[in-house]
Design an enzyme around this catalytic site. Sequence first.
Site, PDB file in Angstrom:
ATOM      1  N   ASP A   1       5.941 -11.189   4.957  1.00  0.00           N
ATOM      2  CA  ASP A   1       5.927 -10.592   3.620  1.00  0.00           C
ATOM      3  C   ASP A   1       7.354 -10.155   3.299  1.00  0.00           C
ATOM      4  OD1 ASP A   1       5.278  -9.286   1.287  1.00  0.00           O
ATOM      5  OD2 ASP A   1       4.285  -7.600   2.266  1.00  0.00           O
TER       6      ASP A   1
HETATM    7  C1  SPV Z   1       0.441  -5.234   0.663  1.00  0.00           C
HETATM    8  O1  SPV Z   1      -0.739  -5.220   1.026  1.00  0.00           O
HETATM    9  O2  SPV Z   1       1.096  -6.256   0.502  1.00  0.00           O
HETATM   10  C2  SPV Z   1       1.143  -3.969   0.415  1.00  0.00           C
HETATM   11  C3  SPV Z   1       0.818  -2.797   1.219  1.00  0.00           C
HETATM   12  O3  SPV Z   1       2.072  -3.976  -0.383  1.00  0.00           O
HETATM   13  S1  SPV Z   1       1.911  -2.816   2.573  1.00  0.00           S
HETATM   14  O4  SPV Z   1       1.666  -4.023   3.325  1.00  0.00           O
HETATM   15  O5  SPV Z   1       1.643  -1.617   3.355  1.00  0.00           O
HETATM   16  O6  SPV Z   1       3.270  -2.795   2.053  1.00  0.00           O
HETATM   17 MG    MG Z   2       2.889  -5.814  -0.673  1.00  0.00          MG
END
Ligand code: SPV
Ligand code: MG
Length: 296
Positions: A55
């Site tokens: 991510d």
């Molecule tokens: C997501 O679920 O992508 C979020 C929450 O933004 S976190 O992964 O905690 O950033």
């Molecule tokens: Mg996120």
Amino acid sequence: MTPQASILRTLLRADRPVVMAGAHDALSARLVEETGFDAVWASGFAVSASRAVPDASLLTMTDMLEAAQRMAGAVTIPIVADCDGGFGNVINTIHMVQVYERAGIAALCIEDSVFPKRCSLYQEPHRELVDSEEQALKIRAACEARREETVVIARTEAFVAGLGLQEALERAVMYADAGADAILVHSTRETGCEVLDFASHWHREVPLVAVPTTYTGIQVDEFARAGVRVIIFANQAMRASIRAMRETLLQLRADGSAASVEGQIAPLIEVADLVRLDQLRAHERRYLNHGLRVPQ
Ligand code: SPV
Ligand code: MG
């Protein structure tokens, strides 16, 4: 007008906590709906994981929109799209609002991470945030770009960046003044102290949102009593699926027979129900049984 956006607005005004769960695709979104959650969180973390990438702004806005749109096509409850930092500067954010709104997404969550972002759950030695004035302008622009009732959630990563309560509060006030409909205050501590402390200092009408991924010990009702109105269980379903798939695959590999896992996996009928096989059958009866044949 997106009916899901007004549904969400009504939920945000209601007298009980709003509880969402994260999804990574249409099927997981449907499970979120079937298990009774108020809305689907189209999680950047989970959508990225489903594409086997971190991510970290590796997927594009179009990738994320496509995932959210697929979810929206599979459920009737609102989709709350994780839009990272708006996929760029204020201009990218305006474009994003326009295309997400046209796609029928009920809510957009815009955070103050710089592009390219790093997931809040990743340990980063130096986490940089967008300047608060610039971010407030981004939130204002997002609100002004709306043609409908789309909910804009402004998220601050001040705690995640180690900037403390004062900075978190100042940013949240600026984003609320810029027109945000809700404030997501994120924290990756193992206790909910940062979020609860923040909530005790928050005296605005604008509802607070929490994502208790690392601080697992707080119940929804406890959050609600502390003044946090919206709770997002962002990635538990996706993590559960990883565990379940891995265990099943390992067992199949070890035993060499499907019988060894049959009792622990979803029966075929459950898959048929989830994909609405009954609707296909009804259409076949209506449109294919009068001389028409199913194409081979
Ligand atoms: C997501 O679920 O992508 C979020 C929450 O933004 S976190 O992964 O905690 O950033
Ligand atoms: Mg996120």
